[in-house]
Design a protein around this motif. Sequence first.
Motif, PDB file in Angstrom:
ATOM      1  N   UNK A   1       0.593  -1.012   0.028  1.00 51.43           N
ATOM      2  CA  UNK A   1       0.040  -0.027   0.786  1.00 51.43           C
ATOM      3  C   UNK A   1       1.267   1.355   0.164  1.00 51.43           C
ATOM      4  N   UNK A   2       1.555   0.760   0.548  1.00 53.02           N
ATOM      5  CA  UNK A   2       2.778   2.617   1.367  1.00 53.02           C
ATOM      6  C   UNK A   2       3.481   2.837  -0.302  1.00 53.02           C
ATOM      7  N   UNK A   3       3.839   1.299  -0.599  1.00 51.64           N
ATOM      8  CA  UNK A   3       4.994   1.454  -2.529  1.00 51.64           C
ATOM      9  C   UNK A   3       3.928   1.754  -3.493  1.00 51.64           C
ATOM     10  N   UNK A   4       2.478   1.788  -3.338  1.00 52.14           N
ATOM     11  CA  UNK A   4       1.628   2.217  -4.602  1.00 52.14           C
ATOM     12  C   UNK A   4       1.804   3.931  -4.219  1.00 52.14           C
ATOM     13  N   UNK A   5       1.668   4.251  -3.028  1.00 48.68           N
ATOM     14  CA  UNK A   5       1.373   5.885  -3.079  1.00 48.68           C
ATOM     15  C   UNK A   5       2.775   6.431  -3.748  1.00 48.68           C
ATOM     16  N   UNK A   6       4.571   5.039  -3.254  1.00 46.28           N
ATOM     17  CA  UNK A   6       5.409   6.078  -3.488  1.00 46.28           C
ATOM     18  C   UNK A   6       5.430   6.329  -4.851  1.00 46.28           C
ATOM     19  N   UNK A   7       4.475   5.152  -5.805  1.00 44.74           N
ATOM     20  CA  UNK A   7       4.479   5.256  -6.795  1.00 44.74           C
ATOM     21  C   UNK A   7       3.693   6.340  -7.931  1.00 44.74           C
TER      22      UNK A   7
ATOM     23  N   UNK B   1       8.681  10.467 -16.200  1.00 49.12           N
ATOM     24  CA  UNK B   1       8.183   9.444 -17.091  1.00 49.12           C
ATOM     25  C   UNK B   1       9.439   8.430 -17.324  1.00 49.12           C
ATOM     26  N   UNK B   2      10.988   8.411 -17.174  1.00 46.33           N
ATOM     27  CA  UNK B   2      11.561   7.301 -17.304  1.00 46.33           C
ATOM     28  C   UNK B   2      11.299   5.906 -16.057  1.00 46.33           C
TER      29      UNK B   2
ATOM     30  N   UNK C   1      14.016   9.359  -8.486  1.00 49.07           N
ATOM     31  CA  UNK C   1      12.973  10.332  -9.270  1.00 49.07           C
ATOM     32  C   UNK C   1      13.124  11.784  -9.280  1.00 49.07           C
ATOM     33  N   UNK C   2      13.689  12.793  -7.916  1.00 49.23           N
ATOM     34  CA  UNK C   2      13.450  13.333  -7.525  1.00 49.23           C
ATOM     35  C   UNK C   2      14.933  13.992  -7.769  1.00 49.23           C
ATOM     36  N   UNK C   3      15.544  13.464  -7.508  1.00 53.49           N
ATOM     37  CA  UNK C   3      17.363  14.246  -7.951  1.00 53.49           C
ATOM     38  C   UNK C   3      17.245  13.717  -9.386  1.00 53.49           C
TER      39      UNK C   3
ATOM     40  N   UNK D   1      14.844  12.678 -12.323  1.00 51.24           N
ATOM     41  CA  UNK D   1      14.309  12.708 -13.132  1.00 51.24           C
ATOM     42  C   UNK D   1      14.115  14.175 -13.549  1.00 51.24           C
ATOM     43  N   UNK D   2      13.828  14.448 -15.164  1.00 47.05           N
ATOM     44  CA  UNK D   2      12.967  16.073 -15.327  1.00 47.05           C
ATOM     45  C   UNK D   2      11.464  14.790 -15.216  1.00 47.05           C
ATOM     46  N   UNK D   3      10.902  16.501 -15.804  1.00 47.38           N
ATOM     47  CA  UNK D   3       9.431  15.750 -16.447  1.00 47.38           C
ATOM     48  C   UNK D   3       9.293  14.997 -17.384  1.00 47.38           C
ATOM     49  N   UNK D   4      10.303  14.968 -18.788  1.00 46.55           N
ATOM     50  CA  UNK D   4      10.070  14.328 -19.870  1.00 46.55           C
ATOM     51  C   UNK D   4      10.551  13.073 -19.923  1.00 46.55           C
TER      52      UNK D   4
END
Lengths: 312, 203
Positions: A77-83, A89-90, A304-306, A308-311
């Motif tokens: 459940x927690x994993x789903x929220x993190x996803x 996109x990557x 993702x936060x470090x 990732x970029x939106x595209x």
Amino acid sequence: MTAHPEIHIPLTTLASIIGGLAVLFVLFYWSIGGKRAKRDSFRTGDPDWSVPTIDAYADRSSFFHQWDPRIKIVSLFLYCFMVVSLQSLCWSTVAFTISLLAVVACNIPFARAGKRLLAMAGFLSMFLLVVPFTSPLQSSETLIYLPGLPGFPFHTAGFFVALLIVVKACAIALMMEPLLGTAPLAVTLQSLSRLGLPDSIGQMVLLSHRYIFVFVNEITRMYRGMRVRGFVPGTNMATMSAMGNFFGMLFVRSFDRTQRVYDAMLSRGYAGQFPSFVRFATTQKDWAKGALWIMMGLFLLFIDRMYGNPFF
Amino acid sequence: MHISDGVLPISITVASWAVSFGGAAYSLRCMKNEDLPKVAVVTSAFFVASLIHLPFGPTSVHLILPGIVGALLGPVAFLSIVLGLFLQSILFQFGGLTALGANALMMGLPALFCGLLFQGIRGKTVLSHTIAGAVCGGLGTAMAATVLACLLATAGENFVGVAKLALAAHVPVFLVEAGVSAFTVSFLFRVKPELLTTGRFRT
């Protein structure tokens, strides 16, 4: 004002892209053994109101089946929220791949998970079709002009936003089979009540789940009776009246039946609890599996936060 | 229409879960033990209603019934809707696990409102019940569509177009729902009026 690269697509390319996507969709549909949806055949014949059973494959054995349901539920459940909170996109695609692997690992036919994806197809394709044409113009994004739509460019930025949503939705939908299909529903609810869900809620879910199948049986019978008497649904007052009475009748009949069942339950000593024969035992392995999923989710979120970029 | 996973930003997702949790807790507080069978019936009927497609012109619409759920259950309607949506999402993937909170708000708040409204305007005759049924049925769906559009619009200006489309797509549902609800309520009033007496809203 920044320049927007523009691409003009010729009709033949567009047709081949659409054709290719259609072929892919049909192949997918065929591969999960989907029959022609009969829900809309309300007008013509017996509609298909079949409801799948969630725990049909709960007696198999796999990584997920042998996991203590309480830890499984909490960590997935927690994993789903993190996803859900991924932004690139990557890394969402990586999450989608993890979900695919999880479905393979949980030893449940892929067709079941595939049907879940199909159920979302309508809502998600609305995003893919509408968002690229209606999203606001962003700086230095590529605009694609389709033949015959000179005033409505296809925004690539909007398309990536929609695609991100589709990938995340699919990643989470696929996790539903490992999460809920790998233990009987009663055990899942029992473990939820151990986790603090009030008993009455778990029992209502169990009862409602049971009654859904009874009701589907009932409406199929009632609807067949209506058709035998010459009912043909259309867009008119008569249909609304017939369907209104149909629902009313469904409520009256099913309420009477449920009341009888409830009285029978009371007379057999029901006092707000079902007896449970489920034993929960947590081993270190269960905790390790839980830690693995949470770490995976945190890792995805971090990277993702470090990076990732939106595209991409 | 149900919101799928991944559409709403994480802040809205978590907030809607929290508000739905509060709504469900409120419903649970208003529920008595002997209501259990009725709640189970209405929950299952709410689930089953979404399978039934009615023709509307060239297309077909499926019913949502938030108005009827509210009229039948009053304050417990919210809980019933949460459970119905939970079952829909685990069996059919209508909606989704993380979007459950948002979907519950979208249909549960109108159901609660319609429950209150219905108790206020139901009157004592068949005609007044029929009108109250139509108003609650239509208004319930219209409110659900509005909440859906607002939730989508919170996800950013990319989604304003989708929100407008979703709102427009609900107009036929709204008409059909008003008609069907009117007949259902008048049927229930004539056949089994005790089903329409609900628990009181506690404050």
